[in-house]
Design a protein around this motif. Sequence first.
Motif, PDB file in Angstrom:
ATOM      1  N   ILE A   1      -8.830  -8.677  -3.934  1.00 58.76           N
ATOM      2  CA  ILE A   1     -10.071  -9.298  -3.427  1.00 58.76           C
ATOM      3  C   ILE A   1     -10.364  -8.804  -2.009  1.00 58.76           C
ATOM      4  O   ILE A   1     -11.507  -8.490  -1.655  1.00 58.76           O
ATOM      5  CB  ILE A   1      -9.952 -10.843  -3.471  1.00 58.76           C
ATOM      6  N   LYS A   2      -9.296  -8.697  -1.194  1.00 57.71           N
ATOM      7  CA  LYS A   2      -9.478  -8.219   0.187  1.00 57.71           C
ATOM      8  C   LYS A   2      -9.989  -6.775   0.207  1.00 57.71           C
ATOM      9  O   LYS A   2     -10.725  -6.386   1.119  1.00 57.71           O
ATOM     10  CB  LYS A   2      -8.159  -8.334   0.956  1.00 57.71           C
ATOM     11  N   CYS A   3      -9.599  -5.998  -0.790  1.00 61.59           N
ATOM     12  CA  CYS A   3     -10.090  -4.615  -0.884  1.00 61.59           C
ATOM     13  C   CYS A   3     -11.607  -4.631  -1.058  1.00 61.59           C
ATOM     14  O   CYS A   3     -12.338  -3.876  -0.401  1.00 61.59           O
ATOM     15  CB  CYS A   3      -9.415  -3.901  -2.066  1.00 61.59           C
ATOM     16  N   VAL A   4     -12.067  -5.536  -1.922  1.00 63.54           N
ATOM     17  CA  VAL A   4     -13.518  -5.657  -2.144  1.00 63.54           C
ATOM     18  C   VAL A   4     -14.200  -6.110  -0.847  1.00 63.54           C
ATOM     19  O   VAL A   4     -15.266  -5.592  -0.474  1.00 63.54           O
ATOM     20  CB  VAL A   4     -13.802  -6.649  -3.298  1.00 63.54           C
ATOM     21  N   VAL A   5     -13.560  -7.057  -0.144  1.00 65.56           N
ATOM     22  CA  VAL A   5     -14.138  -7.547   1.128  1.00 65.56           C
ATOM     23  C   VAL A   5     -14.270  -6.383   2.118  1.00 65.56           C
ATOM     24  O   VAL A   5     -15.304  -6.231   2.787  1.00 65.56           O
ATOM     25  CB  VAL A   5     -13.252  -8.669   1.729  1.00 65.56           C
TER      26      VAL A   5
ATOM     27  N   ILE B   1      -4.816   0.466  -3.564  1.00 63.51           N
ATOM     28  CA  ILE B   1      -4.096  -0.802  -3.355  1.00 63.51           C
ATOM     29  C   ILE B   1      -4.788  -1.924  -4.120  1.00 63.51           C
ATOM     30  O   ILE B   1      -4.150  -2.837  -4.639  1.00 63.51           O
ATOM     31  CB  ILE B   1      -4.030  -1.155  -1.862  1.00 63.51           C
ATOM     32  N   GLY B   2      -6.113  -1.830  -4.162  1.00 64.32           N
ATOM     33  CA  GLY B   2      -6.863  -2.847  -4.895  1.00 64.32           C
ATOM     34  C   GLY B   2      -6.497  -2.889  -6.372  1.00 64.32           C
ATOM     35  O   GLY B   2      -6.701  -3.902  -7.049  1.00 64.32           O
ATOM     36  N   LEU B   3      -5.924  -1.792  -6.867  1.00 69.18           N
ATOM     37  CA  LEU B   3      -5.523  -1.742  -8.286  1.00 69.18           C
ATOM     38  C   LEU B   3      -4.089  -2.218  -8.498  1.00 69.18           C
ATOM     39  O   LEU B   3      -3.631  -2.319  -9.636  1.00 69.18           O
ATOM     40  CB  LEU B   3      -5.663  -0.305  -8.808  1.00 69.18           C
TER      41      LEU B   3
ATOM     42  N   ARG C   1       2.254   0.474  -1.750  1.00 66.30           N
ATOM     43  CA  ARG C   1       1.632  -0.194  -2.914  1.00 66.30           C
ATOM     44  C   ARG C   1       0.799   0.838  -3.687  1.00 66.30           C
ATOM     45  O   ARG C   1       0.816   0.873  -4.918  1.00 66.30           O
ATOM     46  CB  ARG C   1       0.756  -1.363  -2.467  1.00 66.30           C
ATOM     47  N   ALA C   2       0.057   1.660  -2.929  1.00 59.57           N
ATOM     48  CA  ALA C   2      -0.758   2.699  -3.588  1.00 59.57           C
ATOM     49  C   ALA C   2       0.147   3.650  -4.362  1.00 59.57           C
ATOM     50  O   ALA C   2      -0.192   4.099  -5.467  1.00 59.57           O
ATOM     51  CB  ALA C   2      -1.566   3.455  -2.543  1.00 59.57           C
ATOM     52  N   GLN C   3       1.317   3.953  -3.797  1.00 60.24           N
ATOM     53  CA  GLN C   3       2.250   4.851  -4.486  1.00 60.24           C
ATOM     54  C   GLN C   3       2.821   4.180  -5.737  1.00 60.24           C
ATOM     55  O   GLN C   3       3.102   4.852  -6.733  1.00 60.24           O
ATOM     56  CB  GLN C   3       3.351   5.293  -3.518  1.00 60.24           C
ATOM     57  N   ASN C   4       3.000   2.854  -5.705  1.00 50.86           N
ATOM     58  CA  ASN C   4       3.389   2.128  -6.925  1.00 50.86           C
ATOM     59  C   ASN C   4       2.350   2.358  -8.024  1.00 50.86           C
ATOM     60  O   ASN C   4       2.694   2.566  -9.190  1.00 50.86           O
ATOM     61  CB  ASN C   4       3.458   0.626  -6.649  1.00 50.86           C
ATOM     62  N   VAL C   5       1.073   2.293  -7.612  1.00 54.86           N
ATOM     63  CA  VAL C   5      -0.019   2.479  -8.590  1.00 54.86           C
ATOM     64  C   VAL C   5       0.051   3.886  -9.180  1.00 54.86           C
ATOM     65  O   VAL C   5      -0.106   4.075 -10.389  1.00 54.86           O
ATOM     66  CB  VAL C   5      -1.391   2.211  -7.931  1.00 54.86           C
TER      67      VAL C   5
END
Lengths: 52, 500
Positions: free
Chosen positions: A31-35, B37-39, B206-210
């Motif tokens: 959600i923070k990514c979207v923000v 990271i959002g993913l 986290r992005a590397q986890n994705v």
Amino acid sequence: MNHETQPSWLAPEGFAEEVRTDLAWERGLAIKCVVAIVVVIAVVVIRQLYLA
Amino acid sequence: MIDPTAIAATMGKWTLVVLVMTGAVPLAAASYQFLLIGLHHFRNHYGEVAPVFPRTAILIPAWNEALVIGGSIDRLVRLEYPPERLRIYVVDDASTDETPELVQAKARQYPGQVFHLRRENGGQGKAHTLNHGMEIILADDWMEALLIMDADVIYEPDSLRKMTRHLADPAVGSVTAYIKEGSRPNNYMQRFIGYEYITAQAAARRAQNVLGALACLAGGAQLHSRANLEAIGGRIDTSSLAEDTFTTINTQLAGNVCVFEGNAIVRAEEPDGIAGLWKQRLRWARGNVQVSFRFKHLWFRPSPTHRLGSVSFAIFWFSIFLLPVFMILSSASLVVLFFIDFPLSWATFQKLWIVNAISFIFITTYSLMIDPETSRRTWVEGGAFPGFVSLAIILYTVFPRLFTWLFTTSLDVVGTAATPLVIKSVVFTAYLWVAACMLVAYLGKVAEARAWWRPLGPLFVYAGGYGPLLCACTFASYIYELRGAEMKWDKTIKTGKVAA
């Protein structure tokens, strides 16, 4: 180990609760990514209005 | 009629434009990484975890750690982990302070749980010290998992079990945690590092986890399954300055998965000055040069057994590794364009900084939200990460009229005017700044080393930027490696300032 004195983190329900909490944190990050994207869009829009 | 000279001139100019825009590659690549990271909520390893508590040996390399080792052991035995499944091995690397006596006292206090391993011929570096301990621990089949850590780091009580839960999946070979800067009180440098670790660990890993490919298991928090240690030969690479990155890559080449557990928190004391930071980061950067060449067969070559060869992973790796090259190329090309086609240089400069400004706003806003606890202390350093001069350029890019008003007002105050010569001089300086920021940040190191100039050290870092200071360090690592400089293990000094 005696169930009466077993720490919550050793109990199956305690473990499940902890994983749910960690997953909720990861959902919060999504959600923070979207923000953060919305903030960028807002800055770009303000800039365009400012330059117009 | 086709004029070959005109075509060559046009191609030359557009080549320069492309080279200028390489200056936007690192921040654009970082933005891509942050979008991933959002993913992480949708693509993570939590679906495979289970409450497992393998018999875990904690391996602590220690050289003159008397200030911290006793407290570290006390905290480790109190971790939320079944005590009968936890052992602590301290490899005392020929310490000359009270480290051996302190560890022996702890071994008596916690019999069967704390072990003192003495290495009489020490000083060869961390990897040799670790290998000494690993050889002994692997010889006994008690150990099912091995946690490699540093003597000073403090694990949150739940951190180890949050890491071991991932070992329920036999595909996982290693797990690492989120290392936070934990010094209290802290100074400007430790706040910069605190913010940097949000971006480089909590975010990037986290992005590397994705992606399914991890660049580095943190040296202070590496949990390995026994099977993984045996798969990589039971030893840590001793031929480089980046033994933890070698272990990480070898783990994945062996077909095992590396997981970053961002909710397992470990606190560490980091350098409190430019000299200490430079020593630490030069070692890391030289290690990265060695990794880049040693594993040259991996980059941009997708493989069915691991994800290290993916294009995205290579972009992440080289956008950091080649950052100084991009900055110098971009700046030099702008300067050439300045002289041969000023309007084109100005238009290109603006495009470069629009990309950089958008990336900076996105990355900084997101980073400050990823770890609110650290952000409360480090938000100023987060904003100042690229340096105040670059921030001024970003301000100009986003709000040019506001910047122009501020600029002309400032000139009025000092009794001058924005003549064409003044404006062109400022523009030329801004072109140079794309690379010169590294030099200015480096001047902070020079100033810090001189008694009378020392107070100016932080000013140079805030003006030039902490990011550019790290770039200067990476540039220095190229030179050290080209010269074939001796590989010295310069230990980061720890004083026990980490707040429990």
